[in-house]
Structure formats: structure tokens, C-alpha cells
Write a protein that holds these residues in place. Structure first.
Motif, PDB file in Angstrom:
ATOM      1  N   GLN A  71      50.035  25.386  72.324  1.00 27.86           N
ATOM      2  CA  GLN A  71      49.011  26.215  71.683  1.00 27.86           C
ATOM      3  C   GLN A  71      48.922  27.616  72.283  1.00 27.86           C
ATOM      4  N   LEU A 122      48.125  29.265  62.768  1.00 28.57           N
ATOM      5  CA  LEU A 122      46.735  28.939  62.465  1.00 28.57           C
ATOM      6  C   LEU A 122      46.605  27.504  61.957  1.00 28.57           C
ATOM      7  N   GLY A 173      44.657  25.564  64.665  1.00 34.51           N
ATOM      8  CA  GLY A 173      43.331  25.345  64.107  1.00 34.51           C
ATOM      9  C   GLY A 173      43.051  23.880  63.822  1.00 34.51           C
ATOM     10  N   PHE A 195      42.329  22.038  67.185  1.00 36.64           N
ATOM     11  CA  PHE A 195      41.027  22.407  67.745  1.00 36.64           C
ATOM     12  C   PHE A 195      39.886  21.816  66.927  1.00 36.64           C
ATOM     13  N   LEU A 233      32.589  26.236  68.622  1.00 38.03           N
ATOM     14  CA  LEU A 233      33.644  26.822  67.788  1.00 38.03           C
ATOM     15  C   LEU A 233      34.064  28.206  68.265  1.00 38.03           C
ATOM     16  N   LEU A 250      37.933  29.271  68.727  1.00 37.32           N
ATOM     17  CA  LEU A 250      38.660  29.480  67.473  1.00 37.32           C
ATOM     18  C   LEU A 250      38.189  30.756  66.781  1.00 37.32           C
ATOM     19  N   VAL A 305      41.115  28.778  57.123  1.00 28.74           N
ATOM     20  CA  VAL A 305      40.177  28.295  58.131  1.00 28.74           C
ATOM     21  C   VAL A 305      38.975  27.625  57.469  1.00 28.74           C
TER      22      VAL A 305
END
Length: 413
Positions: free
Chosen positions: A90, A132, A136, A139, A155, A158, A186
């Protein structure tokens, strides 16, 4: 390491998994779409070469063919890489994507979106979209498992990463279209992870307000928006691109002009091979061809959605959701812009548009979905499937004639 091993290392609880036959329909449909794009590129390559200077008639189609080969290489690579590796990588992935995005300024100055090294060119934003999805998803899955998906503080990491990329794209590269694609990606992943609809609507309103500020603060964006409202008012200057796109689409009629009879590709339609490829396709194949193309796109997206619903754990579910949002948003924006339903944006049509970077990373993302499709289950505790309950704890057996619904519920997995 297999996906089974990777899933055991995930923070998300899931039943035991057995590998089964993956969804080869993804490969078949993607291959057909790539073949269609290559055929269109073969037909317009001489026209593009005539405008491009000292290049052969087959220059563009040959480069597109090489991109397709590299795309399949990326597909098979990501379909083999254990998903746990993406979580381990990551930080290096985020750092490399950020460095490459900023490097566009060093190579081309402000508003540059490409890294050009001789004949090699690279568009970092496509790499950002791919990163992403994998970062994403990992996470958000962890946050959702902790039950803190509504906690803004949790959050924050992110949001900070997303803000950095948005700053580079929107301010430095002036790429509003790609920024909106990232926002949609997202948003969809957060919604699937369990973010309440009310909060998602609030974030969407904030994003729209930011987009409005971005449009109103720059003259060329204001002109583009006003042109979208009335493209016919100035088809010679500001509305030229929009008018030529509509002419290309309308010229196709029912069955199209044919492969060798395109007019708009000969310098009339800007970005004929990239952003405007759908208009060229419509000119050549007409309404019938457009319906067939959209049907293929829809079939691919439905397969991804089906795999997402039967994903073995939350991480893989969110990865599929990110890829689904990526491809669907870009296809909708590109097609809508060419028919006058949305303002013109520099968004490519997946699998069809000319361009190696976009094609390679789209195929890489599809490779991840293909790997996930080999471990899918049919558990009712993830989605409303519309079939009878199975007595199997992990839902591995189900009625052959059952048909899953595409309604996501808020039940934990």
C-alpha cells in the motif's frame, strides 16, 4: 500464495473458500470489446496518420495492438498476484502514484497530464485509479469490520490521500473529469462498505459544489459548460467539438457509413481516436452498432456486479465495486458527452479508445476481478439473492435455477 491464503490474512471474517472455475466470460467480452476498438483504429489509422506527419498508415493501429498485448499481460499478472500482496504494498504504491502524478509538471509544466520519454508516454492518473481500487478497498474493509465506517476520524487517512490526489489532478493538472471519476469510485466503494446513504448524499453535494467552484473559477471551463448548454450557438469556435461530435453520431444513421467511409476522422472531429472515439464508432456502425456496443459494455458490467455480490469477503467485494464504478462512470461520461447529454470531458471509453496507459490499467483491474471470480460463493448473509436458503453454512450449494437480484443490503459479511 492463493486467494484463500490471502483471505485468511484479511481482517474480514469469511467462510472457508474453495477455488473453482473463474468467469471466463469476462475475458471473452473484454476481448470482443478490444477487437472492436482495434477494428475502428485500423479503419481510421490512415486518416490519423495523414494529420500526424511522417508516420505510416498503420502507425496508430500497430501501437494500439501493442497496447492490447501489454494489457493482456497486465491482466494475467494481476490475476495471479495474491490479493494480500496489494495490502502489503500500500505505502509504496501510494507514494509512487503521487510521485508520478507530480512528475508530469516536471516533464510538461502546469496542466500537463503526461510523462513523455521519447516515443513512450505514460498517464499517471490511470495508475492512480488502479491504486485507489486496491488501497481504498483494503482500508474501507478494515474500517467496516471495526464498525467505524461512519466515523470521519477513522476515515481520515483515506480522505487525506484522496485530497492529495485531488489537489494534483484538479489544481496542478487541471483534470476535473478524472477527479470526478475518482470521487465516484470512492463514493461507490464507501456505500458498499456500509456508509449511510444520507452521508453519501452530503458528500455528493459537497463534491458538486466543489465542481461548481472549479467550473466557475476558470474561463475555459465556463466556456465549455456554456457550450454544453447551447452547443449550436457557436459551432465555429467554442462549440466546434460538440457540434462535430453530434454530426458524426447523426451521420451514422441506422446501420452506419461503413468502415472505410468515415468523414469526421479526417481532421474534422478533435481527439477522434481518444475522447471522441464513440462518435467515430457511431458514424461507422450506426444505431445498430451502438446498441451492440452498449450491450457488450452492459454485459461486462453485469458480470462484475454479479461477482461483487458473490465475493468471498469484504475486501474482494469492495475491489469489484471500485472496478465497476471505474468502468461504468467512464463509459457513461464518454458516451453522454458525445451525444450532448454531458459537457465534453477528457475521459476515454474503456477498451475502445486509443491509448496504452488507460487500456493496460483497465485490463489490470479486470484481472483482479477475474481472480476473485474463481472464489465466489452464494451466501445470503451478503446480499438478497432471491433464492431459497441453503443449509450449507458457507452457502456453497444453491439451486441451479436461482437468479440473484442486484440489490445490495446492509448485512455484515
Amino acid at each position: 500464495m492463493s486467494l484463500r491464503t490471502a483471505s485468511r490474512q484479511s481482517s474480514v471474517a469469511q467462510p472457508s473458500m474453495r477455488k473453482h472455475r473463474p468467469d471466463y466470460g469476462l475475458v471473452i467480452i473484454a476481448s470482443i470489446l478490444l477487437a472492436v476498438g482495434l477494428i475502428v483504429m485500423y479503419a481510421i489509422s490512415p486518416a490519423l496518420a495523414a494529420q500526424g506527419g511522417n508516420v505510416s498508415d498503420n502507425y496508430f493501429v500497430s501501437r494500439q495492438f501493442i497496447a492490447i498485448v501489454l494489457g493482456f499481460g497486465a491482466f494475467f499478472a494481476t490475476s495471479r498476484i495474491p490479493l494480500s500482496m496489494w495490502e502489503r504494498w500500500q505505502k509504496p504504491l501510494i507514494a509512487s502514484a503521487l510521485v508520478l502524478s507530480v512528475a508530469t509538471i516536471a516533464f510538461g509544466g502546469m496542466a500537463s497530464r503526461w510523462i513523455q520519454l521519447g516515443t513512450f508516454s505514460f498517464q499517471p492518473v490511470e495508475f492512480v485509479k488502479f491504486i485507489l481500487v486496491v488501497v481504498g478497498a483494503a482500508f474501507l474493509a478494515k474500517v467496516a469490520e471495526e464498525g467505524k465506517i461512519t466515523n470521519v476520524k477513522r476515515l481520515r487517512p483515506l480522505l487525506i490521500i484522496f485530497a492529495l490526489f485531488s489537489f494534483v489532478l484538479l489544481i496542478l493538472q487541471r483534470d476535473l473529469g478524472s477527479t470526478l471519476v475518482l470521487i465516484c469510485m470512492v463514493g461507490v466503494m464507501a456505500f458498499v462498505a456500509g456508509l449511510p446513504l444520507k452521508k453519501l448524499i452530503i458528500f455528493s453535494i459537497i463534491a458538486l459544489l466543489m465542481a461548481g467552484v472549479a467550473i466557475g473559477s476558470t474561463s475555459y471551463r465556463r466556456d465549455r459548460f456554456l457550450t454544453f448548454m447551447q452547443p449550436e450557438r457557436d459551432c465555429i469556435d467554442t462549440g466546434y467539438h460538440a457540434c462535430q461530435a453530434l454530426i458524426a453520431v447523426g451521420s451514422g444513421g441506422v446501420i452506419g457509413l461503413g468502415l472505410g467511409r468515415s468523414v469526421q476522422a479526417y481532421g474534422y472531429l478533435p481527439e477522434a481516436a481518444n475522447d471522441s472515439i464513440f462518435a467515430i464508432y457511431a458514424e461507422k456502425f450506426g444505431f445498430v452498432g451502438v446498441v451492440a456496443l452498449l450491450a457488450l459494455m452492459g454485459a461486462l458490467l453485469l458480470r462484475i456486479l454479479n461477482i461483487m455480490q458473490r465475493a468471498p469477503n469484504r475486501v474482494t467485494q469492495l475491489m469489484c465495486a471500485g472496478v465497476f464504478a471505474w468502468l461504468s462512470v467512464q463509459a457513461i461520461v464518454n458516451v453522454s458527452a458525445m451525444v450532448g447529454l454531458l459537457p465534453l470531458k477528457g475521459i476515454t471509453l474503456p477498451f475502445i479508445s486509443y491509448g496504452g496507459t488507460s487500456l493496460i490499467f483497465v485490463m489490470a483491474a479486470l484481472g483482479i476481478v477475474f481472480q476473485i471470480s474463481g472464489y465466489t460463493t452464494m451466501r445470503r448473509n451478503t446480499f438478497e439473492l432471491g433464492n431459497e436458503r441453503t443449509n450449507d453454512e458457507d452457502g456453497r450449494h444453491w439451486r441451479r435455477n436461482s437468479r440473484p437480484r442486484y440489490t445490495i443490503t446492509r448485512r455484515s459479511i
